[in-house]
Design an enzyme around this catalytic site. Sequence first.
Site, PDB file in Angstrom:
ATOM      1  CD  GLU A 176     -12.693  -4.009 -23.265  1.00  0.00           C
ATOM      2  OE1 GLU A 176     -12.947  -3.091 -22.452  1.00  0.00           O
ATOM      3  OE2 GLU A 176     -12.580  -3.823 -24.487  1.00  0.00           O
ATOM      4  CB  ALA A 180       7.634   7.031 -11.913  1.00  0.00           C
ATOM      5  N   GLY A 228       0.776  -1.237   0.000  1.00  0.00           N
ATOM      6  CA  GLY A 228       0.000   0.000   0.000  1.00  0.00           C
ATOM      7  C   GLY A 228       0.803   1.279   0.000  1.00  0.00           C
ATOM      8  CG  HIS A 238       1.711  -1.563 -15.439  1.00  0.00           C
ATOM      9  ND1 HIS A 238       1.424  -2.826 -14.979  1.00  0.00           N
ATOM     10  CD2 HIS A 238       2.765  -1.692 -16.292  1.00  0.00           C
ATOM     11  CE1 HIS A 238       2.257  -3.689 -15.530  1.00  0.00           C
ATOM     12  NE2 HIS A 238       3.082  -3.030 -16.331  1.00  0.00           N
ATOM     13  CG  MET A 297      -1.134  -7.705  -6.780  1.00  0.00           C
ATOM     14  SD  MET A 297      -0.312  -6.888  -8.171  1.00  0.00           S
ATOM     15  CE  MET A 297       0.983  -6.015  -7.306  1.00  0.00           C
ATOM     16  CG  ASN A 337       1.518   3.263  -5.759  1.00  0.00           C
ATOM     17  OD1 ASN A 337       1.882   4.297  -6.307  1.00  0.00           O
ATOM     18  ND2 ASN A 337       2.127   2.100  -5.935  1.00  0.00           N
TER      19      ASN A 337
HETATM   20  C1  GAR Z   1       3.364  -1.100  -7.398  1.00  0.00           C
HETATM   21  O1  GAR Z   1       4.645  -1.067  -7.958  1.00  0.00           O
HETATM   22  C2  GAR Z   1       2.320  -1.100  -8.500  1.00  0.00           C
HETATM   23  O2  GAR Z   1       2.649  -0.309  -9.591  1.00  0.00           O
HETATM   24  C3  GAR Z   1       2.317  -2.551  -8.888  1.00  0.00           C
HETATM   25  O3  GAR Z   1       2.430  -3.245  -7.667  1.00  0.00           O
HETATM   26  C4  GAR Z   1       3.117  -2.439  -6.701  1.00  0.00           C
HETATM   27  C5  GAR Z   1       2.238  -2.292  -5.481  1.00  0.00           C
HETATM   28  O4  GAR Z   1       2.902  -1.625  -4.443  1.00  0.00           O
HETATM   29  N1  GAR Z   1       1.106  -2.892  -9.621  1.00  0.00           N
HETATM   30  C6  GAR Z   1       1.079  -3.773 -10.608  1.00  0.00           C
HETATM   31  O5  GAR Z   1       2.037  -4.411 -10.959  1.00  0.00           O
HETATM   32  C7  GAR Z   1      -0.277  -3.928 -11.288  1.00  0.00           C
HETATM   33  N2  GAR Z   1      -0.132  -4.534 -12.575  1.00  0.00           N
HETATM   34  P1  GAR Z   1       2.121  -0.922  -3.249  1.00  0.00           P
HETATM   35  O6  GAR Z   1       1.156  -1.939  -2.647  1.00  0.00           O
HETATM   36  O7  GAR Z   1       3.221  -0.569  -2.261  1.00  0.00           O
HETATM   37  O8  GAR Z   1       1.421   0.286  -3.778  1.00  0.00           O
END
Ligand code: GAR
Length: 204
Positions: free
Chosen positions: A150, A182, A14, A112, A93, A16
């Site tokens: 989709e 980023a 988490g 992403h 995910m 992000n």
């Molecule tokens: C992040 O790097 C996000 O971009 C990636 O998973 C990580 C989650 O980190 N998402 C994907 O790969 C989706 N295809 P977080 O739980 O610390 O935010």
Amino acid sequence: MLKAKIAVLVSGGGTNLQALIDSEKSGVLKSGEIVLVISNSASAYALERAKNAGIESAVLLKKELGSQEAFEEALIKLLDEKGIELIVLAGFMSILSEKFTSHYENRIINVHPSLIPSFCGKGFYGLRVHEAALEYGVKVTGATVHFVNEIPDGGKIIMQKAVSILPGDTAEVLQKRVMQEAEWEILPMSAELVCAEMIKTRGV
Ligand code: GAR
């Protein structure tokens, strides 16, 4: 002016989500308010982050609900009950079906960890994205925020930011740099952009 109601969907650490919470405090995110965090994992640290920020959270488990369809139905019920206008996938995910994505057309965004259309789509998530970038030998990677439709990672791009790959990078080191330089920047900025547009078009 009424802020757009945001739900953040998470599965793991988490960071992000934290960037979004912090951006509300700093004023970067001013047109939207995070009112709900939903996790598809009971052990996600993101739930702690929601609790610490005083944000309501819920856990929905596909295993308990029995199927992807039942999971998405429960998700829709919860989101609609709370009047959610923007859904932010922040390290969520699980791939959502067309039925779900079309229900919230232009109202779901995802972050992403690569420059789409590189290293994206089914099977490219988390650390695996960075492993693939290093294996390929690209010298520049980055992050993308896009609308969710989709097609996995296939919706219209909202923002991208490039990040250099440095000699000696491991997937873990690169993942951290992409997040810091980023993801944590463009996700809040994109959420603000989309919320501001929503408010403008709903005219309140
Ligand atoms: C992040 O790097 C996000 O971009 C990636 O998973 C990580 C989650 O980190 N998402 C994907 O790969 C989706 N295809 P977080 O739980 O610390 O935010």
